[in-house]
Design a protein around this motif. Structure first.
Motif, mmCIF file in Angstrom:
data_model
loop_
_atom_site.group_PDB
_atom_site.id
_atom_site.type_symbol
_atom_site.label_atom_id
_atom_site.label_comp_id
_atom_site.label_asym_id
_atom_site.label_seq_id
_atom_site.Cartn_x
_atom_site.Cartn_y
_atom_site.Cartn_z
ATOM 1 N N SER A 98 0.800 -1.228 0.000
ATOM 2 C CA SER A 98 0.000 0.000 0.000
ATOM 3 C C SER A 98 0.830 1.274 0.000
ATOM 4 C CB SER A 98 -0.950 -0.016 1.194
ATOM 5 O OG SER A 98 -0.222 -0.142 2.390
ATOM 6 N N GLY A 99 1.852 1.317 -0.808
ATOM 7 C CA GLY A 99 2.684 2.519 -0.912
ATOM 8 C C GLY A 99 1.894 3.736 -1.349
ATOM 9 N N ASN A 100 0.956 3.548 -2.302
ATOM 10 C CA ASN A 100 0.137 4.674 -2.766
ATOM 11 C C ASN A 100 -0.790 5.197 -1.685
ATOM 12 O OD1 ASN A 100 1.216 4.817 -5.321
ATOM 13 N ND2 ASN A 100 -0.297 3.431 -6.208
ATOM 14 N N VAL A 101 -1.248 4.307 -0.809
ATOM 15 C CA VAL A 101 -2.124 4.744 0.275
ATOM 16 C C VAL A 101 -1.337 5.628 1.227
ATOM 17 C CG1 VAL A 101 -3.586 4.006 2.191
ATOM 18 C CG2 VAL A 101 -3.544 2.674 0.080
ATOM 19 N N GLU A 102 -0.133 5.209 1.551
ATOM 20 C CA GLU A 102 0.702 6.005 2.447
ATOM 21 C C GLU A 102 1.037 7.358 1.817
ATOM 22 O OE1 GLU A 102 4.627 5.384 5.226
ATOM 23 O OE2 GLU A 102 4.451 4.201 3.405
ATOM 24 N N LYS A 103 1.301 7.341 0.533
ATOM 25 C CA LYS A 103 1.716 8.556 -0.160
ATOM 26 C C LYS A 103 0.546 9.509 -0.440
ATOM 27 C CE LYS A 103 4.588 9.855 -4.106
ATOM 28 N NZ LYS A 103 5.349 9.325 -5.245
ATOM 29 N N TYR A 104 -0.597 8.958 -0.886
ATOM 30 C CA TYR A 104 -1.708 9.798 -1.339
ATOM 31 C C TYR A 104 -2.943 9.764 -0.442
ATOM 32 C CZ TYR A 104 1.088 9.795 -5.585
ATOM 33 O OH TYR A 104 2.109 9.919 -6.481
ATOM 34 N N GLY A 105 -2.918 9.024 0.637
ATOM 35 C CA GLY A 105 -4.047 8.987 1.563
ATOM 36 C C GLY A 105 -5.276 8.347 0.947
ATOM 37 N N ALA A 106 -6.421 9.022 1.059
ATOM 38 C CA ALA A 106 -7.695 8.469 0.599
ATOM 39 C C ALA A 106 -7.710 8.228 -0.907
ATOM 40 C CB ALA A 106 -8.846 9.382 0.999
ATOM 41 N N VAL A 107 -7.053 9.080 -1.680
ATOM 42 C CA VAL A 107 -6.994 8.875 -3.133
ATOM 43 C C VAL A 107 -6.213 7.596 -3.441
ATOM 44 C CG1 VAL A 107 -6.159 9.823 -5.320
ATOM 45 C CG2 VAL A 107 -7.210 11.331 -3.634
ATOM 46 N N GLY A 108 -5.132 7.368 -2.732
ATOM 47 C CA GLY A 108 -4.382 6.130 -2.889
ATOM 48 C C GLY A 108 -5.199 4.920 -2.485
ATOM 49 N N LEU A 109 -6.076 5.106 -1.514
ATOM 50 C CA LEU A 109 -6.958 4.024 -1.068
ATOM 51 C C LEU A 109 -7.937 3.634 -2.174
ATOM 52 C CD1 LEU A 109 -7.211 2.406 1.541
ATOM 53 C CD2 LEU A 109 -8.905 4.061 2.324
ATOM 54 N N VAL A 110 -8.423 4.609 -2.914
ATOM 55 C CA VAL A 110 -9.294 4.329 -4.061
ATOM 56 C C VAL A 110 -8.544 3.466 -5.064
ATOM 57 C CG1 VAL A 110 -10.489 5.316 -6.063
ATOM 58 C CG2 VAL A 110 -10.677 6.434 -3.842
ATOM 59 N N LEU A 111 -7.341 3.884 -5.418
ATOM 60 C CA LEU A 111 -6.547 3.139 -6.401
ATOM 61 C C LEU A 111 -6.216 1.739 -5.898
ATOM 62 C CD1 LEU A 111 -4.088 5.988 -7.425
ATOM 63 C CD2 LEU A 111 -6.104 5.195 -8.689
ATOM 64 N N PHE A 112 -5.865 1.641 -4.629
ATOM 65 C CA PHE A 112 -5.527 0.356 -4.017
ATOM 66 C C PHE A 112 -6.708 -0.612 -4.088
ATOM 67 C CE2 PHE A 112 -5.192 -2.452 -0.313
ATOM 68 C CZ PHE A 112 -3.931 -2.980 -0.506
ATOM 69 N N THR A 113 -7.897 -0.118 -3.803
ATOM 70 C CA THR A 113 -9.097 -0.957 -3.794
ATOM 71 C C THR A 113 -9.548 -1.287 -5.212
ATOM 72 O OG1 THR A 113 -9.755 0.189 -1.777
ATOM 73 C CG2 THR A 113 -11.406 -1.193 -2.811
ATOM 74 N N ALA A 114 -9.365 -0.355 -6.137
ATOM 75 C CA ALA A 114 -9.886 -0.511 -7.492
ATOM 76 C C ALA A 114 -9.115 -1.529 -8.323
ATOM 77 C CB ALA A 114 -9.883 0.832 -8.211
ATOM 78 N N VAL A 115 -7.850 -1.737 -8.023
ATOM 79 C CA VAL A 115 -7.042 -2.664 -8.823
ATOM 80 C C VAL A 115 -7.560 -4.083 -8.597
ATOM 81 C CG1 VAL A 115 -4.732 -3.601 -9.183
ATOM 82 C CG2 VAL A 115 -5.026 -1.176 -8.688
ATOM 83 N N PRO A 116 -8.072 -4.714 -9.642
ATOM 84 C CA PRO A 116 -8.695 -6.033 -9.451
ATOM 85 C C PRO A 116 -7.700 -7.194 -9.457
ATOM 86 C CG PRO A 116 -9.016 -5.316 -11.696
ATOM 87 C CD PRO A 116 -8.263 -4.214 -10.992
ATOM 88 N N ILE A 117 -6.775 -7.178 -8.509
ATOM 89 C CA ILE A 117 -5.862 -8.305 -8.346
ATOM 90 C C ILE A 117 -5.986 -8.813 -6.910
ATOM 91 C CG2 ILE A 117 -4.242 -7.554 -10.136
ATOM 92 C CD1 ILE A 117 -2.444 -6.451 -7.916
ATOM 93 N N PRO A 118 -5.564 -10.028 -6.652
ATOM 94 C CA PRO A 118 -5.677 -10.566 -5.286
ATOM 95 C C PRO A 118 -4.943 -9.693 -4.262
ATOM 96 C CG PRO A 118 -5.149 -12.309 -6.839
ATOM 97 C CD PRO A 118 -5.052 -11.018 -7.599
ATOM 98 N N THR A 119 -5.464 -9.637 -3.100
ATOM 99 C CA THR A 119 -4.962 -8.909 -1.919
ATOM 100 C C THR A 119 -4.986 -7.392 -2.077
ATOM 101 O OG1 THR A 119 -2.592 -8.919 -2.478
ATOM 102 C CG2 THR A 119 -3.455 -10.846 -1.277
ATOM 103 N N THR A 120 -5.848 -6.869 -2.922
ATOM 104 C CA THR A 120 -5.989 -5.413 -2.997
ATOM 105 C C THR A 120 -7.452 -4.996 -2.880
ATOM 106 O OG1 THR A 120 -6.148 -5.431 -5.412
ATOM 107 C CG2 THR A 120 -3.952 -5.108 -4.452
ATOM 108 N N GLY A 121 -8.263 -5.766 -2.225
ATOM 109 C CA GLY A 121 -9.684 -5.464 -2.129
ATOM 110 C C GLY A 121 -10.038 -4.648 -0.900
ATOM 111 N N ALA A 122 -11.306 -4.677 -0.572
ATOM 112 C CA ALA A 122 -11.851 -3.855 0.507
ATOM 113 C C ALA A 122 -11.305 -4.248 1.881
ATOM 114 C CB ALA A 122 -13.369 -3.946 0.505
ATOM 115 N N TYR A 123 -11.095 -5.526 2.121
ATOM 116 C CA TYR A 123 -10.618 -5.953 3.435
ATOM 117 C C TYR A 123 -9.248 -5.360 3.750
ATOM 118 C CZ TYR A 123 -14.341 -9.290 4.384
ATOM 119 O OH TYR A 123 -15.556 -9.859 4.666
#
Length: 162
Positions: A98-123
């Motif tokens: 979750s490097g993007n989450v740390e760097k971009y906060g909530a916007v990075g969280l959107v990108l992190f969740t949106a990528v449809p690969i294993p271990t990047t979902g809502a949980y």
């Protein structure tokens, strides 16, 4: 493959309505809507929008409880050795992914969740939001937006595959 899935679903969950099965699969960790949407569209042959709506709803269900309860429950559970090991593994894995989450906060969280690969979902996004202290309101909006984007991508892939 479809026959094995058919047998598994019918033998284990055949007593439940198909819509509920899709919601349950979409609410499960790891599978989330990445499993629920193809199940709804490809297996149950629901319309695109019905498949999308049910999967989105199921994937959204655990977000609020996870965001509210993960930290307090973790703090309490850390007194158990086995959970401390699990928590450290989850924490390190989340930090690594979750490097993007740390760097971009909530916007990075959107990108992190949106990528449809294993271990990047809502949980894992809920865990990341907790680790990086993203405010509850922003985390819910970001994760929901990410789920919506992932749902559109998976939906389009499912639509083209079936």
């Amino acid at each position: 493959m479809k026959e094995k899935l058919t047998d598994f679903v019918i033998n284990n969950f055949g007593f439940l309505p198909p819509e509920l099965i899709v919601i349950i699969v979409s609410a499960m960790p790891i599978l989330e809507l990445r499993g629920g949407l193809p199940l709804a569209y490809g297996f149950y042959e629901f319309s695109f929008w019905k498949s999308f709506s049910l999967s989105l709803f199921g994937n959204f269900l655990p977000i609020i409880p996870l965001l509210l309860l993960f930290q307090p429950l973790s703090n309490w559970m850390l007194r158990f050795n086995w959970y401390g090991k699990l928590y450290n593994w989850l924490y390190n894995r989340t930090l690594k992914k979750s490097g993007n989450v740390e760097k971009y906060g909530a916007v990075g969280l959107v990108l992190f969740t949106a990528v449809p690969i294993p271990t990047t979902g809502a949980y894992i996004a809920c865990v990341a939001a907790t680790i990086f202290s993203i405010r509850f309101r922003y985390a819910v909006i970001a994760i929901t937006t990410g789920i919506f984007i992932a749902g559109l991508m998976i939906g389009l892939l499912s639509y083209s595959a079936f």
